[in-house]
Write a protein that holds these residues in place. Structure first.
Motif, PDB file in Angstrom:
ATOM      1  N   ASP A 104      56.214  25.856  -5.924  1.00 22.45           N
ATOM      2  CA  ASP A 104      55.839  25.490  -7.291  1.00 22.45           C
ATOM      3  C   ASP A 104      54.665  24.511  -7.280  1.00 22.45           C
ATOM      4  OD1 ASP A 104      56.522  25.395 -10.215  1.00 22.45           O
ATOM      5  OD2 ASP A 104      56.735  23.269  -9.736  1.00 22.45           O
ATOM      6  N   LEU A 105      54.755  23.553  -6.374  1.00 20.14           N
ATOM      7  CA  LEU A 105      53.790  22.451  -6.368  1.00 20.14           C
ATOM      8  C   LEU A 105      52.420  22.849  -5.795  1.00 20.14           C
ATOM      9  CD1 LEU A 105      53.305  19.378  -6.701  1.00 20.14           C
ATOM     10  CD2 LEU A 105      54.328  19.058  -4.441  1.00 20.14           C
ATOM     11  N   ALA A 106      52.424  23.543  -4.659  1.00 21.06           N
ATOM     12  CA  ALA A 106      51.162  23.819  -3.962  1.00 21.06           C
ATOM     13  C   ALA A 106      50.158  24.605  -4.816  1.00 21.06           C
ATOM     14  CB  ALA A 106      51.447  24.539  -2.642  1.00 21.06           C
ATOM     15  N   PRO A 107      50.581  25.665  -5.533  1.00 17.99           N
ATOM     16  CA  PRO A 107      49.597  26.381  -6.361  1.00 17.99           C
ATOM     17  C   PRO A 107      49.017  25.502  -7.458  1.00 17.99           C
ATOM     18  CG  PRO A 107      51.649  27.629  -6.182  1.00 17.99           C
ATOM     19  CD  PRO A 107      51.903  26.303  -5.552  1.00 17.99           C
ATOM     20  N   ARG A 108      49.861  24.636  -8.055  1.00 18.56           N
ATOM     21  CA  ARG A 108      49.366  23.743  -9.104  1.00 18.56           C
ATOM     22  C   ARG A 108      48.299  22.802  -8.559  1.00 18.56           C
ATOM     23  NH1 ARG A 108      51.876  23.262 -14.145  1.00 18.56           N
ATOM     24  NH2 ARG A 108      53.254  25.045 -14.313  1.00 18.56           N
ATOM     25  N   VAL A 109      48.604  22.231  -7.387  1.00 16.69           N
ATOM     26  CA  VAL A 109      47.660  21.269  -6.811  1.00 16.69           C
ATOM     27  C   VAL A 109      46.384  21.997  -6.411  1.00 16.69           C
ATOM     28  CG1 VAL A 109      47.281  19.624  -4.941  1.00 16.69           C
ATOM     29  CG2 VAL A 109      49.514  19.748  -6.043  1.00 16.69           C
ATOM     30  N   SER A 110      46.513  23.188  -5.830  1.00 14.67           N
ATOM     31  CA  SER A 110      45.307  23.891  -5.371  1.00 14.67           C
ATOM     32  C   SER A 110      44.401  24.219  -6.556  1.00 14.67           C
ATOM     33  CB  SER A 110      45.660  25.144  -4.566  1.00 14.67           C
ATOM     34  OG  SER A 110      46.050  26.178  -5.402  1.00 14.67           O
ATOM     35  N   ALA A 111      45.000  24.589  -7.692  1.00 18.00           N
ATOM     36  CA  ALA A 111      44.178  24.872  -8.886  1.00 18.00           C
ATOM     37  C   ALA A 111      43.523  23.577  -9.374  1.00 18.00           C
ATOM     38  CB  ALA A 111      45.048  25.484  -9.975  1.00 18.00           C
ATOM     39  N   ARG A 112      44.288  22.500  -9.346  1.00 17.06           N
ATOM     40  CA  ARG A 112      43.771  21.226  -9.863  1.00 17.06           C
ATOM     41  C   ARG A 112      42.603  20.713  -9.016  1.00 17.06           C
ATOM     42  NH1 ARG A 112      47.323  17.935 -13.077  1.00 17.06           N
ATOM     43  NH2 ARG A 112      48.303  19.880 -13.644  1.00 17.06           N
ATOM     44  N   HIS A 114      40.709  22.637  -7.092  1.00 19.33           N
ATOM     45  CA  HIS A 114      39.750  23.741  -6.909  1.00 19.33           C
ATOM     46  C   HIS A 114      39.589  24.156  -5.450  1.00 19.33           C
ATOM     47  CE1 HIS A 114      38.818  23.280 -11.065  1.00 19.33           C
ATOM     48  NE2 HIS A 114      38.520  21.998 -10.866  1.00 19.33           N
ATOM     49  N   THR A 115      40.724  24.472  -4.828  1.00 24.85           N
ATOM     50  CA  THR A 115      40.642  25.013  -3.478  1.00 24.85           C
ATOM     51  C   THR A 115      41.595  26.195  -3.369  1.00 24.85           C
ATOM     52  OG1 THR A 115      40.673  24.454  -1.122  1.00 24.85           O
ATOM     53  CG2 THR A 115      42.418  23.497  -2.455  1.00 24.85           C
ATOM     54  N   GLY A 116      41.594  26.848  -2.216  1.00 23.28           N
ATOM     55  CA  GLY A 116      42.470  28.009  -2.013  1.00 23.28           C
ATOM     56  C   GLY A 116      43.824  27.582  -1.478  1.00 23.28           C
ATOM     57  N   LEU A 117      44.741  28.554  -1.419  1.00 24.24           N
ATOM     58  CA  LEU A 117      46.075  28.276  -0.878  1.00 24.24           C
ATOM     59  C   LEU A 117      46.566  29.543  -0.187  1.00 24.24           C
ATOM     60  CD1 LEU A 117      48.755  26.564  -0.742  1.00 24.24           C
ATOM     61  CD2 LEU A 117      49.410  27.744  -2.839  1.00 24.24           C
ATOM     62  N   THR A 118      47.021  29.414   1.037  1.00 30.60           N
ATOM     63  CA  THR A 118      47.645  30.552   1.706  1.00 30.60           C
ATOM     64  C   THR A 118      49.147  30.291   1.728  1.00 30.60           C
ATOM     65  OG1 THR A 118      45.676  30.782   3.066  1.00 30.60           O
ATOM     66  CG2 THR A 118      47.619  31.998   3.769  1.00 30.60           C
ATOM     67  N   ALA A 119      49.900  31.200   1.093  1.00 26.04           N
ATOM     68  CA  ALA A 119      51.338  30.967   0.932  1.00 26.04           C
ATOM     69  C   ALA A 119      52.123  31.600   2.067  1.00 26.04           C
ATOM     70  CB  ALA A 119      51.789  31.541  -0.402  1.00 26.04           C
ATOM     71  N   ASP A 120      53.255  30.954   2.412  1.00 25.30           N
ATOM     72  CA  ASP A 120      54.257  31.569   3.292  1.00 25.30           C
ATOM     73  C   ASP A 120      53.774  31.806   4.726  1.00 25.30           C
ATOM     74  OD1 ASP A 120      56.642  31.746   2.155  1.00 25.30           O
ATOM     75  OD2 ASP A 120      56.560  33.869   1.643  1.00 25.30           O
ATOM     76  N   LYS A 151      36.990  29.111   3.807  1.00 28.42           N
ATOM     77  CA  LYS A 151      35.726  28.633   4.362  1.00 28.42           C
ATOM     78  C   LYS A 151      35.032  27.604   3.472  1.00 28.42           C
ATOM     79  CE  LYS A 151      33.978  32.520   7.043  1.00 28.42           C
ATOM     80  NZ  LYS A 151      33.183  33.722   6.886  1.00 28.42           N
ATOM     81  N   GLU A 152      35.020  27.910   2.175  1.00 27.30           N
ATOM     82  CA  GLU A 152      34.122  27.172   1.290  1.00 27.30           C
ATOM     83  C   GLU A 152      34.721  25.898   0.723  1.00 27.30           C
ATOM     84  OE1 GLU A 152      31.066  28.487   0.655  1.00 27.30           O
ATOM     85  OE2 GLU A 152      31.467  30.243   1.906  1.00 27.30           O
ATOM     86  N   HIS A 153      36.032  25.904   0.532  1.00 27.09           N
ATOM     87  CA  HIS A 153      36.635  24.815  -0.226  1.00 27.09           C
ATOM     88  C   HIS A 153      37.505  23.921   0.643  1.00 27.09           C
ATOM     89  CE1 HIS A 153      35.666  27.946  -3.218  1.00 27.09           C
ATOM     90  NE2 HIS A 153      35.289  26.901  -3.932  1.00 27.09           N
ATOM     91  N   LYS A 154      37.598  22.691   0.251  1.00 26.20           N
ATOM     92  CA  LYS A 154      38.445  21.738   0.962  1.00 26.20           C
ATOM     93  C   LYS A 154      39.334  21.035  -0.049  1.00 26.20           C
ATOM     94  CE  LYS A 154      37.071  22.629   4.986  1.00 26.20           C
ATOM     95  NZ  LYS A 154      35.852  22.278   5.653  1.00 26.20           N
ATOM     96  N   PRO A 155      40.530  20.581   0.297  1.00 30.58           N
ATOM     97  CA  PRO A 155      41.146  20.798   1.599  1.00 30.58           C
ATOM     98  C   PRO A 155      41.616  22.245   1.777  1.00 30.58           C
ATOM     99  CG  PRO A 155      42.651  19.632   0.131  1.00 30.58           C
ATOM    100  CD  PRO A 155      41.373  19.765  -0.612  1.00 30.58           C
ATOM    101  N   GLN A 156      41.811  22.623   3.035  1.00 28.02           N
ATOM    102  CA  GLN A 156      42.420  23.914   3.329  1.00 28.02           C
ATOM    103  C   GLN A 156      43.926  23.698   3.120  1.00 28.02           C
ATOM    104  OE1 GLN A 156      40.379  25.425   7.184  1.00 28.02           O
ATOM    105  NE2 GLN A 156      40.093  23.228   7.101  1.00 28.02           N
ATOM    106  N   MET A 157      44.565  24.597   2.379  1.00 25.34           N
ATOM    107  CA  MET A 157      45.972  24.348   2.046  1.00 25.34           C
ATOM    108  C   MET A 157      46.849  25.554   2.372  1.00 25.34           C
ATOM    109  SD  MET A 157      46.185  21.813  -1.086  1.00 25.34           S
ATOM    110  CE  MET A 157      46.284  22.892  -2.419  1.00 25.34           C
ATOM    111  N   ALA A 158      48.061  25.246   2.848  1.00 25.24           N
ATOM    112  CA  ALA A 158      48.999  26.312   3.188  1.00 25.24           C
ATOM    113  C   ALA A 158      50.424  25.870   2.900  1.00 25.24           C
ATOM    114  CB  ALA A 158      48.868  26.676   4.665  1.00 25.24           C
ATOM    115  N   THR A 159      51.265  26.820   2.485  1.00 26.42           N
ATOM    116  CA  THR A 159      52.704  26.575   2.535  1.00 26.42           C
ATOM    117  C   THR A 159      53.217  27.284   3.786  1.00 26.42           C
ATOM    118  OG1 THR A 159      53.334  28.530   1.228  1.00 26.42           O
ATOM    119  CG2 THR A 159      52.939  26.494   0.001  1.00 26.42           C
TER     120      THR A 159
END
Ligand code: FAD
Length: 328
Positions: A104-112, A114-120, A151-159
Motif C-alpha cells: 500500500d505504502l510503496a506505490p504512494r511514496v513512489s508517485a509522490r 516521482h520515481t518507479g517501483l518494482t513490486a514483489d 535508470k532515470e529516476h531516483k531513488p530506485q525503489m522495490a518491494t
C-alpha cells in the motif's frame, strides 16, 4: 555525497516484522557493492526503543519518526513521513517488504517522489558496470523472471517478498547512529478515521519459521492424506505445507501454500510429496537447504531441484519413512 540504501522496517504493536530484518540483510550486500551505508527507517508512535535491534541486525543508522498519528498504519501520514525523509536525505535505493502495508505504502511514496517501483522482487543485486539496482521478479504469470532497472529516476525503489532474503545474525556488540526525524503533522494528514482494530483470532501458522516442511501436492490424492503427512511432520518437528493445487481444491488452508502466490520458505528440509515442481511452486521453495522429492514420474521437474529424489508412489513410501523415523 552519500546516497545510502534505506530500508523501511515495519513494526506492528511495537514488534519489528521479520521481513524488515531480511531487508537489512540484503541491503548490507548492496551497500557493500556501492560503498554506501544501510539506513533503517522506523515509523510509529514510540518506536525509538526498536532502533538497537535493527543496528544489531546490520543497520548502520536508524532514522525514526514518532507521532501518535503513526500509531496504527494509515496510508497518508506514513506516506507524508517517508516522502519528507526521502526529500531531505536523497537515498539511492529504498526497500520495503511486499506485505499488505508495503504494497500500500510503496506505490504512494513512489508517485509522490516521482520515481518507479518494482513490486514483489525475489532477487536484488547491483550491476557492477552501471552501479544500478537490478530488480528481479516473476512476470507473465510466473513463467519468466524479469529483471527491471530504474535508470532515470531516483531513488530506485522495490518491494521484496518476505522470506526470500537472508537476515544477518544478531550481533549485540554492534553500535550505530540513531536520528530522530521531525515531521509536522496536521489533523488533515489523517484522511480516514480508524474506529476499531480487530485482530484475527485464527491460530496463526507461520510456515516460514519451520525448519522442516512436509509438503503435499495433487499426487497425494485426497485431503485425508494430509493426516499421514502430518504424522511424519510431527515426528520430524515440522509442519505440513502444500502446493497450490490442493489449496485450490479446498484440501488445506491457503496459509500453508508454498510458491509464487503463497509463501516463500527456506527450511533445512523440504519434502515434496506428489508435487510436480511447476515454476510457480519452485519459486517458493528452491532455496531450501535440503530437498527430498517423492514422485512417480521420473521426469517431474521437481527432481531438477531435489538433493534426493525418490521415484515411486507416495502412498507406499511415506508410511515406510514414518516407520523408519519412529524407529530412530
Ligand atoms: P500437479 O502439477 O498435478 O502434479 C502432481 C504430481 O504428482 C505429478 O508430478 C505426478 O507425477 C505426481 N503424482 C501423482 N500421483 C502420485 C503418487 N501416487 N505418488 C507420487 N507422485 C504422484 N503453484 C504452487 O504450488 N504455488 C503457487 O504459489 C502457485 N502460484 C501460481 C501463480 C500463477 C500465476 C499460476 C498461473 C500458477 C500458480 N501455481 C502455483 C500453480 C502451478 O502452476 C501448478 O499448477 C501447481 O503447482 C501444481 O501443483 P502440484 O504439483 O501439486 O500438481
Amino acid at each position: 555525497m552519500n546516497r545510502d540504501i534505506y530500508v523501511v522496517v515495519e513494526q506492528v504493536d511495537g514488534v519489528v516484522q521479520k521481513v524488515g530484518i531480511e531487508l537489512i540483510g540484503i541491503a548490507t550486500k548492496l551497500a557493500a557493492d556501492l560503498e554506501q551505508k544501510v539506513v533503517a527507517v522506523l515509523l510509529g508512535d514510540k518506536v525509538k526503543g526498536l532502533a538497537d535491534t535493527l543496528i544489531q541486525h546490520g543497520a548502520e543508522k536508524v532514522i525514526y519518526v514518532e507521532d501518535p498519528m503513526l500509531g496504527v498504519y494509515a496510508t497518508e501520514p506514513y506516506t507524508k513521513a517517508l516522502n519528507a525523509i526521502i526529500e531531505a536525505k536523497n537515498p539511492e535505493i529504498v526497500l520495503y517488504g511486499a506485505t499488505s502495508i508495503g504494497r500500500d505504502l510503496a506505490p504512494r511514496v513512489s508517485a509522490r517522489v516521482h520515481t518507479g517501483l518494482t513490486a514483489d522482487c525475489t532477487k536484488l543485486e547491483i550491476d557492477p558496470e552501471t552501479k544500478l539496482l537490478l530488480m528481479t521478479r516473476p512476470a507473465f504469470g510466473g513463467n519468466i523472471m524479469a529483471t527491471i532497472i530504474c535508470k532515470e529516476h531516483k531513488p530506485q525503489m522495490a518491494t521484496v517478498r518476505p522470506g526470500v532474503m537472508q537476515a544477518l545474525p544478531k550481533d549485540s556488540s554492534r553500535t550505530g547512529e540513531v536520528e530522530e526525524f521531525k515531521v509536522d503533522f496536521a489533523p488533515e494528514d489523517m484522511n480516514i478515521t480508524i474506529r476499531e482494530v480487530v485482530k484475527s483470532t485464527h491460530a496463526k501458522v507461520d510456515i516460514t519459521e519451520s525448519k522442516v516442511l512436509v509438503s503435499g501436492g495433487r499426487g497425494i490424492g485426497s485431503a485425508e492424506y494430509f493426516d499421514v503427512l502430518k504424522e511424519l511432520a510431527d515426528e520430524l518437528g515440522g509442519l505440513v505445507t502444500s502446493s497450490r493445487a490442493n489449496v485450490d481444491a479446498g484440501w488445506i488452508g491457503r496459509e500453508r501454500q508454498v510458491g509464487q502466490t503463497g509463501k516463500t520458505v527456506r527450511p533445512d528440509l523440504y519434502m515434496a510429496c506428489g508435487i510436480s515442481g511447476a515454476i510457480q511452486h519452485l519459486a517458493g521453495m528452491e532455496d531450501s537447504e535440503f530437498i527430498i522429492a517423492i514422485n512417480k514420474d521420473t521426469h517431474a521437474p521437481i527432481f531438477g531441484v531435489a538433493d534426493l529424489g525418490i521415484v515411486g508412489d507416495v502412498h507406499k513410501i511415506i508410511p515406510l519413512v514414518i516407520e523408519k523415523v519412529k524407529a530412530i
